[in-house]
Design an enzyme around this catalytic site. Structure first.
Site, mmCIF file in Angstrom:
data_model
loop_
_atom_site.group_PDB
_atom_site.id
_atom_site.type_symbol
_atom_site.label_atom_id
_atom_site.label_comp_id
_atom_site.label_asym_id
_atom_site.label_seq_id
_atom_site.Cartn_x
_atom_site.Cartn_y
_atom_site.Cartn_z
ATOM 1 N N TYR A 28 0.838 -1.198 0.000
ATOM 2 C CA TYR A 28 0.000 0.000 0.000
ATOM 3 C C TYR A 28 0.874 1.250 0.000
ATOM 4 C CZ TYR A 28 -3.162 3.589 1.801
ATOM 5 O OH TYR A 28 -3.875 4.757 1.982
ATOM 6 N N GLU A 50 -11.567 6.547 5.665
ATOM 7 C CA GLU A 50 -10.892 7.309 6.725
ATOM 8 C C GLU A 50 -11.868 7.570 7.868
ATOM 9 O OE1 GLU A 50 -7.870 7.944 7.238
ATOM 10 O OE2 GLU A 50 -6.904 7.622 5.285
ATOM 11 N N TRP A 58 -5.325 2.284 10.351
ATOM 12 C CA TRP A 58 -5.577 2.159 8.920
ATOM 13 C C TRP A 58 -5.344 0.728 8.452
ATOM 14 C CZ3 TRP A 58 -8.295 3.499 5.143
ATOM 15 C CH2 TRP A 58 -7.963 3.111 3.840
#
Length: 209
Positions: A28, A50, A58
């Site tokens: 990522y 988010e 995350w």
């Protein structure tokens, strides 16, 4: 986390340390985070995810992202905007996502507000990129210390206030800044990370909407 925010991977490349050399997190970091994005679906997906991250990591959300995409119709904002009570209950029963009623309802609400924003500006991308921070707001050198010291910025505060005024929810200034970092409105790969120069080159050549 290392003192300078840099970690050396198994491939010998130096990167931002936050991915901790975890394979999916590193991918990522290398392939997505910070690259300028103008696709409305991806922008909508990211600001929603988010919001789901609030209070979590995350990495937790990233590892559930495909389940989120399945639950929310690939984050097609027109489809999500049409979700009703049955869809809310379906999402609450989905063990693959974060089953938080407030955040699920927020995603549906924000899809409707995104439609309004798109109608006004033409695209979500045009709205967000029109507020790209100027050089005066950016640190001369992007260090780990600078990023840690600034979880929000004047621009993220301004965007957050504007979105809330427009009826968006779960879009606080910290959430908005994380969105800006991920979608390339800023380049917060720290100095020394091999991705920093690559992302900066992408930002230079990126055609703003």
């Amino acid at each position: 986390m290392t003192a300078n925010g840099i970690i050396t991977g198994a491939d010998g490349l130096e990167r931002c340390a936050w991915h901790a050399n975890l394979e999916d997190y590193q991918r990522y970091h290398d392939e997505e985070w910070g690259r300028p994005m103008a696709d409305d679906i991806r922008l909508f997906e990211k600001i929603c995810l988010e919001g789901f991250q609030s209070g979590l990591s995350w990495l937790t959300i990233l590892r559930k992202r495909e389940a989120f995409r399945a639950a929310f119709a690939g984050f097609d904002l027109d489809v999500v905007a049409s979700f009703g009570d049955a869809d809310i209950e379906r999402c609450l029963a989905d063990a693959g996502i974060v089953r938080h009623r407030g955040k699920i309802v927020s995603t549906i609400n924000n899809a409707k507000r995104a439609q309004e924003l798109r109608y006004e500006f033409g695209t979500l991308a045009r709205y967000f990129w029109s507020q790209e921070p100027g050089a005066n707001e950016r640190p001369k050198v992007v260090t780990y210390e600078a990023i840690i010291a600034n979880p929000t910025t004047p621009t993220s505060v301004m965007i957050s206030k504007d979105l809330k005024k427009r009826g968006w929810t779960f879009v606080g200034p910290t959430t908005v800044y994380a969105f800006m970092q991920a979608m390339g409105l800023v380049n917060d790969h720290v100095e020394g990370c091999y991705c920093r120069v690559k992302v900066e080159q992408m930002r230079v050549s990126f055609v703003r909407p």
